[in-house]
Design a protein around this motif. Sequence first.
Motif, PDB file in Angstrom:
ATOM      1  N   ALA A  66     -22.740  26.129   9.522  1.00  0.00           N
ATOM      2  CA  ALA A  66     -21.417  26.887   9.436  1.00  0.00           C
ATOM      3  C   ALA A  66     -21.214  27.570  10.731  1.00  0.00           C
ATOM      4  O   ALA A  66     -20.365  27.710  11.538  1.00  0.00           O
ATOM      5  N   GLU A  67     -22.531  28.315  11.151  1.00  0.00           N
ATOM      6  CA  GLU A  67     -22.593  29.024  12.537  1.00  0.00           C
ATOM      7  C   GLU A  67     -22.279  28.070  13.687  1.00  0.00           C
ATOM      8  O   GLU A  67     -21.432  28.421  14.654  1.00  0.00           O
ATOM      9  N   MET A  68     -22.766  26.858  13.437  1.00  0.00           N
ATOM     10  CA  MET A  68     -22.689  26.036  14.725  1.00  0.00           C
ATOM     11  C   MET A  68     -21.175  25.551  14.969  1.00  0.00           C
ATOM     12  O   MET A  68     -20.783  25.346  15.897  1.00  0.00           O
ATOM     13  N   GLY A  69     -20.733  25.265  13.661  1.00  0.00           N
ATOM     14  CA  GLY A  69     -19.125  24.817  13.456  1.00  0.00           C
ATOM     15  C   GLY A  69     -18.339  26.124  14.030  1.00  0.00           C
ATOM     16  O   GLY A  69     -17.196  25.872  14.898  1.00  0.00           O
TER      17      GLY A  69
ATOM     18  N   ARG B 144     -14.733  27.995  18.306  1.00  0.00           N
ATOM     19  CA  ARG B 144     -14.497  29.170  19.377  1.00  0.00           C
ATOM     20  C   ARG B 144     -14.612  28.585  20.959  1.00  0.00           C
ATOM     21  O   ARG B 144     -13.862  29.146  21.769  1.00  0.00           O
ATOM     22  N   ILE B 145     -15.730  27.866  20.896  1.00  0.00           N
ATOM     23  CA  ILE B 145     -15.941  27.295  22.473  1.00  0.00           C
ATOM     24  C   ILE B 145     -14.659  26.279  22.832  1.00  0.00           C
ATOM     25  O   ILE B 145     -14.161  26.760  23.869  1.00  0.00           O
ATOM     26  N   VAL B 146     -14.137  25.717  21.852  1.00  0.00           N
ATOM     27  CA  VAL B 146     -12.879  24.706  22.163  1.00  0.00           C
ATOM     28  C   VAL B 146     -11.747  25.529  22.371  1.00  0.00           C
ATOM     29  O   VAL B 146     -11.074  25.254  23.225  1.00  0.00           O
ATOM     30  N   GLU B 147     -11.490  26.662  21.569  1.00  0.00           N
ATOM     31  CA  GLU B 147     -10.384  27.457  21.683  1.00  0.00           C
ATOM     32  C   GLU B 147     -10.235  28.156  23.110  1.00  0.00           C
ATOM     33  O   GLU B 147      -9.471  28.248  23.867  1.00  0.00           O
TER      34      GLU B 147
END
Lengths: 216, 216
Positions: free
Chosen positions: B122-125, B130-133
């Motif tokens: 879940a944290e990796m997701g 967040r990174i793609v945003e």
Amino acid sequence: MRDLFHEELESITADHLKMATLIRDAIDSATKAILNADLQLAERVIADDLKIDEIQHALDERTISLMARQQPVASDLRRLVSSLRISADLERMGDLAHHIAKLARMRFPNKAVPTELETIIAEMGSAATRIVEKMAVVVEFNDVSRALEVDKDDDEMDDLQRKLIGTLLSDDWNNSVEVAVDMAFASRYYERFSDHAVSIAQRVYYTETGEFAPKA
Amino acid sequence: MRDLFHEELESITADHLKMATLIRDAIDSATKAILNADLQLAERVIADDLKIDEIQHALDERTISLMARQQPVASDLRRLVSSLRISADLERMGDLAHHIAKLARMRFPNKAVPTELETIIAEMGSAATRIVEKMAVVVEFNDVSRALEVDKDDDEMDDLQRKLIGTLLSDDWNNSVEVAVDMAFASRYYERFSDHAVSIAQRVYYTETGEFAPKA
């Protein structure tokens, strides 16, 4: 001007072939390094990856500068765009050989590959070497029929990966989870290496024929 | 002519953002699908990946045609070359979300993620979302300082992957090798997803400043 342009195109291809030779040596040495726990060889692959990156960097600069100076249109422009993409795929193939060498280094002085997977890793290594050699012929001679063969060789690589993963998951597997994870990653690196060679062969096919390569 | 050119550049960015939105949804849904063994959601991610590929394909055609018609030099040409590379990275991010969804589908009706790895997946997701945003903001506003943040977020993703692999290899691990291999691959897909976002942010940084982004 046109002649100079085609001379420069040839020099781009020459650099692609130089990269392909380095990558061929890299995947071959990485396979030997991981099979034999050969730290020195692993270190050499890791160091040599920088050379591949440097050639790519200089080559891309030259390609973009050629675009700016010559203002090519239609098929010449497509060829240059395709060259940039080919060099990106080649650079990534170098990274993947480097990843395999890093696995060998990480487990040194132990062997990363357990006895029962030695044959299949050696087969994946040979397949990768064969694929990069064939891909180099495609790039050198714009050989469209050979381009289709690369796709078939890639199917073979996929089969090898499935077989390797099958071995990891079989009831007979009596190595650690660590070894399984290492080997799963190694198989993924070989498989991706091969995918990039296919991608390069397909670009050559498309540039030459204007059509997408049919699926093998 | 120049105005038309800049309008077309804006429309390329608009397509990159459209791809980024689809990819954001894809990685978010793929994470939910793999955590909850949600087959329907997994199937949707797999199907939607085609949309991302189609946008990329049409966009690249338009970009190359813009190069041919406008014959841009210097910074405008670099911007178009960079656009082609950004769309290739975006397309690959879509593939990686698709790979995660395929893992969910392959193990259905079982859950691919064992209880003790639910939190970290879940944290990796969340990190990937967040990174793609953030990467989308970098692309939309050519935001150089935000570009450096993406690199830091990627370090966090790397830490999460190391933690996940550590769990697989710990003495407490009492799941099958199959689960370990699945989770090793899943973690690799998230990590590569994040790498491509970094690569996009670094291209924007380079295009804007003419310099390579410093390592975070």
